[in-house]
Scaffold this motif. Structure first.
Motif, PDB file in Angstrom:
ATOM      1  N   LYS A  76      -4.561  10.669   3.804  1.00  0.00           N
ATOM      2  CA  LYS A  76      -4.793   9.713   4.054  1.00  0.00           C
ATOM      3  C   LYS A  76      -5.398  10.382   5.824  1.00  0.00           C
ATOM      4  CE  LYS A  76      -1.497   7.581   7.768  1.00  0.00           C
ATOM      5  NZ  LYS A  76      -0.551   7.926   8.202  1.00  0.00           N
ATOM      6  N   GLN A 118      -6.251  -7.101   1.421  1.00  0.00           N
ATOM      7  CA  GLN A 118      -6.342  -5.019   1.332  1.00  0.00           C
ATOM      8  C   GLN A 118      -6.900  -4.118   0.266  1.00  0.00           C
ATOM      9  OE1 GLN A 118      -3.796  -4.333   3.583  1.00  0.00           O
ATOM     10  NE2 GLN A 118      -3.268  -2.087   1.990  1.00  0.00           N
ATOM     11  N   VAL A 119      -7.780  -3.651   0.269  1.00  0.00           N
ATOM     12  CA  VAL A 119      -8.075  -2.723  -0.293  1.00  0.00           C
ATOM     13  C   VAL A 119      -6.903  -2.001  -1.078  1.00  0.00           C
ATOM     14  CG1 VAL A 119     -10.063  -1.259  -0.679  1.00  0.00           C
ATOM     15  CG2 VAL A 119      -9.959  -2.664   1.161  1.00  0.00           C
ATOM     16  N   GLN A 120      -7.893  -1.925  -2.336  1.00  0.00           N
ATOM     17  CA  GLN A 120      -6.777  -0.929  -3.261  1.00  0.00           C
ATOM     18  C   GLN A 120      -8.077  -0.442  -4.630  1.00  0.00           C
ATOM     19  OE1 GLN A 120      -3.449  -3.447  -4.916  1.00  0.00           O
ATOM     20  NE2 GLN A 120      -2.370  -1.842  -4.564  1.00  0.00           N
ATOM     21  N   GLY A 157      -9.687  -6.070  -3.536  1.00  0.00           N
ATOM     22  CA  GLY A 157      -9.899  -6.948  -2.108  1.00  0.00           C
ATOM     23  C   GLY A 157     -10.766  -6.204  -1.500  1.00  0.00           C
ATOM     24  N   GLY A 158     -11.673  -6.549  -1.725  1.00  0.00           N
ATOM     25  CA  GLY A 158     -12.808  -5.970  -0.424  1.00  0.00           C
ATOM     26  C   GLY A 158     -14.069  -6.411  -0.419  1.00  0.00           C
ATOM     27  N   ASP A 181     -11.293   5.980   3.424  1.00  0.00           N
ATOM     28  CA  ASP A 181     -10.270   5.337   3.963  1.00  0.00           C
ATOM     29  C   ASP A 181      -9.938   5.187   3.382  1.00  0.00           C
ATOM     30  OD1 ASP A 181     -12.009   2.116   4.500  1.00  0.00           O
ATOM     31  OD2 ASP A 181     -12.515   3.880   2.921  1.00  0.00           O
ATOM     32  N   TYR A 182      -9.864   4.590   1.712  1.00  0.00           N
ATOM     33  CA  TYR A 182      -8.688   4.278   1.054  1.00  0.00           C
ATOM     34  C   TYR A 182      -8.676   4.805  -0.305  1.00  0.00           C
ATOM     35  CZ  TYR A 182      -8.308  -0.104   3.324  1.00  0.00           C
ATOM     36  OH  TYR A 182      -7.750  -1.646   4.445  1.00  0.00           O
TER      37      TYR A 182
END
Lengths: 107, 119
Positions: free
Chosen positions: A45, B1-3, B26-27, B107-108
């Motif tokens: 993260k 919501q990005v997944q 989600g994006g 970031d994801y």
């Protein structure tokens, strides 16, 4: 390729302690330095990007500083949930190298 | 919501290939890089390569240049990473991760895919 070196590789600390982890790049990377937290069995993260910008949603006890080749991640007052492994990563060049990690353990 | 959702665990024999998928939702993904990072048992994170869909260009870490292929199906927002000539050292959890910009953080992240290499 740019090499990233973290120190220490492991660290024991207590809840409430102030902790600093350092990261050194083998050449100047400006401020293109990111910090990640990883807990066992989970994906990393992002905590800090651009050396000092705190990612949205990350507690304010996390801070980053540095530029060029030397960087630090500081946790101002350790909480139980902060015990994890921390990685730095350069995003100056598209080799995106990570440091070897710093394991933060409960004393 | 990005997944980012990755395909399931794989067990492969030495010398074979494995292809892992990473589906985004989600994006918008066409302008973001999708990167692949692996983590061996008890080891640190290792960037393998990435692709920027809108550019159609994949780049690779030097050590993976001859054995890894990264592709993207923009119609389904799915990225793929294939490793050929598998050896025991390739046993790892493989993650996909979205890059915010070329010089930004990842970031994801996907949930990870465990690849076991065993005879």
């Amino acid at each position: 390729d740019i090499q990233m070196t973290q120190s220490p590789s492991s660290l024991s600390a207590s809840v409430g302690d102030r902790v600093t982890i350092t990261c050194r790049a083998s050449q100047s990377i400006g401020s293109f330095l990111n910090w990640y937290q990883q807990k066992p069995g989970k994906a990393p993260k992002v905590l800090i990007y651009g050396a000092s910008t705190v990612q949205s949603g990350v507690p304010s006890r996390f801070s980053g500083s540095g530029s060029g080749t030397d960087f630090t991640l500081t946790i101002s007052s350790l909480q139980t949930e902060d015990f994890a492994t921390y990685y730095c990563q350069q995003s100056y060049s598209n080799s995106y190298a990570f440091g070897q990690g710093t394991r933060l353990e409960i004393k | 919501q990005v997944q980012l959702v990755q395909s399931g665990a794989e067990v492969k024999k030495p010398g074979s290939s494995v292809k892992v998928s990473c589906k985004g939702s989600g994006g918008t993904f066409s302008t973001y890089g999708i990167n692949w990072v692996r983590q061996g048992p008890g080891q640190g994170l290792e960037w393998m390569g990435g692709i920027i869909p809108i550019l159609g260009i994949a780049t690779y870490a030097q050590k993976f240049l001859d054995r890894v292929t990264i592709t993207m199906d923009e119609s389904t927002n799915t990225a793929y990473m294939e490793v050929s000539s598998l050896r025991s050292e390739d046993m790892a959890v493989y993650y996909c991760a979205r890059g915010t910009t070329v010089t930004g953080p990842f970031d994801y992240w996907g949930q990870g895919t465990l690849v076991t290499v065993s005879a």
